[in-house]
Design an enzyme around this catalytic site. Structure first.
Site, PDB file in Angstrom:
ATOM      1  N   LYS A 103       0.869  -1.178   0.000  1.00 17.07           N
ATOM      2  CA  LYS A 103       0.000   0.000   0.000  1.00 17.07           C
ATOM      3  C   LYS A 103       0.901   1.221   0.000  1.00 17.07           C
ATOM      4  CE  LYS A 103      -3.600   2.066   2.854  1.00 17.07           C
ATOM      5  NZ  LYS A 103      -4.508   1.889   3.974  1.00 17.07           N
ATOM      6  N   HIS A 105      -0.032   4.542   0.213  1.00 16.10           N
ATOM      7  CA  HIS A 105      -0.560   5.752   0.843  1.00 16.10           C
ATOM      8  C   HIS A 105      -0.963   5.403   2.280  1.00 16.10           C
ATOM      9  CE1 HIS A 105      -4.011   3.544  -0.726  1.00 16.10           C
ATOM     10  NE2 HIS A 105      -4.709   4.095   0.247  1.00 16.10           N
TER      11      HIS A 105
END
Ligand SMILES: O=P(O)(O)OC[C@H]1O[C@H](OP(=O)(O)OP(=O)(O)O)[C@H](O)[C@@H]1O
Ligand SMILES: O=C(O)c1cc(=O)[nH]c(=O)[nH]1
Length: 216
Positions: A103, A105
């Site tokens: 991921k 962010h």
């Protein structure tokens, strides 16, 4: 037979997660039975399955400090086992899981949940070739922790490349125990005492003779 094994078989049969017939496995073998761990698909069955994992772990005596559930199917299994360990055995343990894709962010990263620390128990549904366990051991070691063992639902107890089962190969390769809620031997015992109309127990015996693992 230990209660968690009977409970597991009753649940798996009632949910249709243990089926009998002809099934082609990942290995190419044609099996007279198949276990579908993805079919524990409601609150009651997941709760019961978590209790079976927790009770199997308590009965095994394996020591561990936290749980790790490999994506994807290991994630709900680790979560529900953490809840059951707390509710049934008074052990409130940390748990974590990995993402399959990083991921980029928010909090970012590949690992979610408690920081890996101490002796980490891997919770998954089945072991086939051992790829998932190998990756989990790598996650645990890279984070500076130590693999404590693996818990699976059903051990098919059939040989891999050699005469050992996939579970025995994992035990030998990493020096960690593999705990299962139940194994093929338990299933055969259960079916001998609780025969089902559509279950060809002789076909199960022949399959075990042909593909069953040997020794410890
Ligand atoms: O011993 P192995 O050969 O690794 O096979 C067993 C693994 O395969 C399945 O997961 P899969 O990797 O298909 O991912 P999923 O949990 O996302 O379905 C299963 O849930 C185990 O984790
Ligand atoms: O070996 C497999 O492919 C396999 C067997 C089984 O019983 N369940 C499952 O999900 N995979």
């Amino acid at each position: 037979m230990l209660q968690h094994k009977t409970t597991f078989f009753e649940l798996a049969l009632a949910k249709g997660n243990l089926r009998f017939g002809e099934f082609t496995l990942k290995s190419g073998r044609v099996s007279p039975y198949f276990f579908n761990a993805g079919g524990f698909d409601d609150g009651v069955s997941l709760d019961t399955l978590g209790a079976c994992y927790a009770d199997a772990l308590a009965a095994s005596g394996v020591a561990f400090d936290m749980l790790f559930g490999p994506a994807y199917k290991g994630i709900p299994l680790a979560a529900v086992t953490a809840v059951a360990l707390q509710q049934r055995h008074g052990r409130n343990l940390p748990w974590a899981y990995n993402r399959k894709e990083a991921k980029d962010h928010g909090e970012g990263g590949m690992l979610v949940g408690a920081p890996m620390a101490g002796k980490v128990l891997i919770i998954d549904d089945v072991i086939s070739a051992g790829t998932s366990v190998r990756e989990s051991v790598q996650w645990i070691r890279d984070a500076g922790a130590e693999p404590a063992g693996v818990a699976i639902a059903l051990d098919r107890q059939e040989r891999g490349q050699g005469t050992l089962s996939a579970a025995m190969e994992v035990e030998r390769e990493y020096g960690i125990p593999v705990v299962s809620i139940a194994g093929l031997d338990d299933l055969m015992d259960y079916l001998a005492r609780n025969p089902g109309a559509n279950i060809d127990i002789d076909a199960m015996r022949r399959y075990r003779e042909r593909y069953g693992s040997q020794g410890e």
